[in-house]
Design a protein around this motif. Structure first.
Motif, PDB file in Angstrom:
ATOM      1  N   ARG A 171       4.604  -0.123  15.479  1.00  0.00           N
ATOM      2  CA  ARG A 171       5.867  -0.758  15.086  1.00  0.00           C
ATOM      3  C   ARG A 171       5.783  -1.315  13.677  1.00  0.00           C
ATOM      4  O   ARG A 171       6.656  -1.066  12.842  1.00  0.00           O
ATOM      5  N   ASP A 172       4.738  -2.107  13.385  1.00  0.00           N
ATOM      6  CA  ASP A 172       4.601  -2.689  12.043  1.00  0.00           C
ATOM      7  C   ASP A 172       4.386  -1.608  10.983  1.00  0.00           C
ATOM      8  O   ASP A 172       4.923  -1.696   9.873  1.00  0.00           O
ATOM      9  N   ILE A 173       3.601  -0.618  11.325  1.00  0.00           N
ATOM     10  CA  ILE A 173       3.331   0.455  10.368  1.00  0.00           C
ATOM     11  C   ILE A 173       4.585   1.266  10.087  1.00  0.00           C
ATOM     12  O   ILE A 173       4.851   1.664   8.944  1.00  0.00           O
ATOM     13  N   GLY A 174       5.386   1.510  11.130  1.00  0.00           N
ATOM     14  CA  GLY A 174       6.589   2.322  10.968  1.00  0.00           C
ATOM     15  C   GLY A 174       7.566   1.750   9.981  1.00  0.00           C
ATOM     16  O   GLY A 174       8.277   2.491   9.293  1.00  0.00           O
ATOM     17  N   LEU A 175       7.642   0.411   9.879  1.00  0.00           N
ATOM     18  CA  LEU A 175       8.559  -0.213   8.934  1.00  0.00           C
ATOM     19  C   LEU A 175       8.170   0.068   7.497  1.00  0.00           C
ATOM     20  O   LEU A 175       9.012   0.020   6.599  1.00  0.00           O
ATOM     21  N   ARG A 176       6.895   0.358   7.292  1.00  0.00           N
ATOM     22  CA  ARG A 176       6.414   0.554   5.922  1.00  0.00           C
ATOM     23  C   ARG A 176       6.203   2.023   5.574  1.00  0.00           C
ATOM     24  O   ARG A 176       6.503   2.462   4.469  1.00  0.00           O
ATOM     25  N   TYR A 177       5.676   2.790   6.527  1.00  0.00           N
ATOM     26  CA  TYR A 177       5.294   4.165   6.213  1.00  0.00           C
ATOM     27  C   TYR A 177       6.099   5.222   6.975  1.00  0.00           C
ATOM     28  O   TYR A 177       5.958   6.409   6.688  1.00  0.00           O
ATOM     29  N   GLY A 178       6.882   4.825   7.945  1.00  0.00           N
ATOM     30  CA  GLY A 178       7.596   5.807   8.761  1.00  0.00           C
ATOM     31  C   GLY A 178       7.093   5.805  10.187  1.00  0.00           C
ATOM     32  O   GLY A 178       6.028   5.257  10.492  1.00  0.00           O
ATOM     33  N   ASN A 179       7.870   6.413  11.057  1.00  0.00           N
ATOM     34  CA  ASN A 179       7.572   6.368  12.482  1.00  0.00           C
ATOM     35  C   ASN A 179       6.225   7.012  12.809  1.00  0.00           C
ATOM     36  O   ASN A 179       5.864   8.046  12.256  1.00  0.00           O
ATOM     37  N   VAL A 180       5.525   6.384  13.711  1.00  0.00           N
ATOM     38  CA  VAL A 180       4.266   6.911  14.244  1.00  0.00           C
ATOM     39  C   VAL A 180       4.429   6.981  15.749  1.00  0.00           C
ATOM     40  O   VAL A 180       4.546   5.951  16.416  1.00  0.00           O
TER      41      VAL A 180
END
Length: 520
Positions: free
Chosen positions: A186-195
């Motif tokens: 969730r946190d990563i998706g806001l910065r780099y895109g959905n995982v």
């Protein structure tokens, strides 16, 4: 020892500034030479099975070594180990070799060459390794056969590992990093895109397949030092580095990706040298079609870029394959020195490929190139080498000279003796497992587990609602949420600590992380 055999006379294999390939004799052209000045302009050795490609590869490796140029090649059938041992004057092939030498005016003399054996499985040579970071996400995606979305997740994992100071050295580091990415999707998706969990799972499954193919041995330390490949023997001859590839051919994608990684490392690490009098290093890419089979365009573009630019770093790349059609046109156009053994035309496609191969040569009015490619016998080839100012030479029919070293494999005892005498044995014998992503993420998880246990068990003398001296001690305030300034790693630790505060949280750690972070 074979590698200490005396070097042949300078004029036996080399002419001034040139490699003697063959030629001469009745119905054949005068002696054919590959000019060392253009040895870094790359080349092609092609022909059907059994037409003499391996002997030609061996002959060129001998000549470059004699000129002081280190060589790398892969031994896909075990035949090239004979480079370490002189040919046998009493052997069954000597008569044929002597007759050919007399035909082409070649002074046949037998000698062994300085050879270093390498093996991914460390069974037939020194272990050869690289790190996950050095391999990079593009080549790993190719190695694992990932989709575009999965390759994107791999890029995210590499980026986060760099930002969080988590070295990716071996496969367990990468596996741990992918779990880290999944836990923080969730946190990563806001910065780099959905995982997506599906992408993470697909990559992990492919890593398991890679482990089963022996990929675990490829990744780790000490990593291969390019300087060791580019070394020169005490007698001034270039070392011939032979990768044992018989077993590796069972995993063709692993084989092709490793060689492409090595080529990329040479391109990235070596300095520009301009236009040298001879190559600094020659790289033979045997079974080259494996590199291009089902390769994405991005990968083919990278190979073309490397082929175009690496020659200014003094590296010559020679592709060895059955059919020139196996090599994309953009790459084929970079190959200036060519040895074409016989092609068989049994089908319509074969005939089309034969005609196409003939069109790649500068015509010779003395014969029809297409007919010559069809008719040349074993050990004979149609050749074209760059001439003065880099102009392609007129195509010639050429008898390839006999090798000075043994044609065929050597015994296990002879191989063991060469390996034991190598100066690189002690350097690569012991695997090093440094503190890296796996260990650091495990430490974070253990610290988070301890913090969670402390949160779950309040101190007895300060339980909420208890009265001491007429005063009520307020309940402990819950931990605040992660601030925006928290790093992803800090957020991960705090979130994990909260999960660990419950029985369900402890089960998650045992089920998801326990199998990964247990002692190995």
């Amino acid at each position: 020892m074979p590698q200490d055999s005396p070097a042949p006379a300078p004029n036996a294999i080399l002419a001034p500034g040139a490699v003697f390939v063959g030629g001469g004799g009745a119905a054949h052209a005068e002696a054919q030479h590959l000019l060392l000045k253009y040895g870094n302009r790359h080349g092609l050795i092609a022909g059907a099975t059994g037409t003499g490609k391996t002997v030609t590869l061996q002959v060129l490796a001998e000549a470059f070594s004699t000129a002081g140029v280190p060589v790398f090649l892969s031994d896909v059938k075990g035949d090239l180990a004979g480079l370490a041992k002189p040919g046998d004057p009493g052997g069954k092939l000597h008569g044929a070799f002597a007759a050919r030498a007399a035909t082409i005016g070649y002074d046949l003399g037998y000698t062994g060459f300085p050879v270093t054996f390498w093996d991914l499985w460390a069974e037939q040579g020194h272990p050869v390794r690289t790190t996950v970071t050095e391999m990079g996400p593009l080549l790993l995606a190719r190695l694992l056969g990932l989709t575009g979305a999965q390759e994107g997740v791999m890029n995210i994992a590499f980026r986060l590992a760099d930002e969080e100071g988590l070295p990716l050295l071996d496969l367990k580091d990468l596996q741990a990093m992918l779990i880290f990415v999944g836990e923080n999707a969730r946190d990563i998706g806001l910065r780099y895109g959905n995982v997506s969990a599906a992408s993470i799972g697909a990559i992990q499954r492919q890593l398991l397949v890679l482990e089963n193919q022996g990929g675990t041995r490829l990744f780790g330390e000490p990593a291969l030092d390019l300087a060791d490949l580019m070394s020169v023997a005490p007698d001034g001859r270039g070392r011939i580095n032979i990768l044992a590839a018989e077993r590796l051919m069972g995993a063709p994608r692993l084989y092709a990706t490793f060689l492409l990684w090595l080529l990329s490392e040479l391109f990235e690490e070596l300095p520009e040298v301009g236009d040298p009098d001879q190559p600094r290093f020659v790289f033979f890419f045997d079974e080259a079609h494996l590199l291009f089979d089902d390769a994405p365009k991005a990968l083919v573009d990278k190979v073309e870029q490397v082929a175009r630019l690496i020659r200014s770093k003094g590296v010559g790349v020679y592709f060895v394959t059955q059919n020139p059609a196996d090599v994309p046109d953009d790459v084929l156009g970079q190959l200036g020195n060519r040895v074409q053994h016989a092609l068989r035309a049994f089908t319509a496609k074969d005939q089309k490929d034969l005609a196409r191969a003939a069109q790649n040569y500068r015509p010779n009015p003395a014969f029809n190139t297409e007919a010559a490619i069809r008719e040349v016998g074993t050990g004979e080839a149609v050749t074209s080498f760059l001439e003065a100012k880099g102009v392609p030479g007129i195509v010639q029919r050429t008898l390839v000279r006999p090798p000075a070293s043994q044609l065929g494999p050597i015994t296990p005892d002879e191989r063991a003796a060469v390996i034991a005498a190598s100066p690189f044995g002690a350097k690569y014998a012991t695997t090093i497992d440094r503190d890296s992503a796996f260990e650091r993420l495990r430490a974070r998880a253990e610290a988070a587990a301890k913090e969670a246990e402390a949160v779950e068990e309040p101190e007895p003398e300060f339980k909420a609602g208890r009265r001491y001296g007429g005063n009520t001690v307020p309940a402990k305030k819950p931990a605040s949420r992660s601030s925006r300034s928290d790093s992803i790693a800090e957020t991960f630790g705090k979130s994990l600590a909260r999960q660990l505060g419950t029985q369900a949280g402890r089960s998650i750690v045992r089920g998801v992380l326990g199998g990964l972070f247990k002692a190995r």
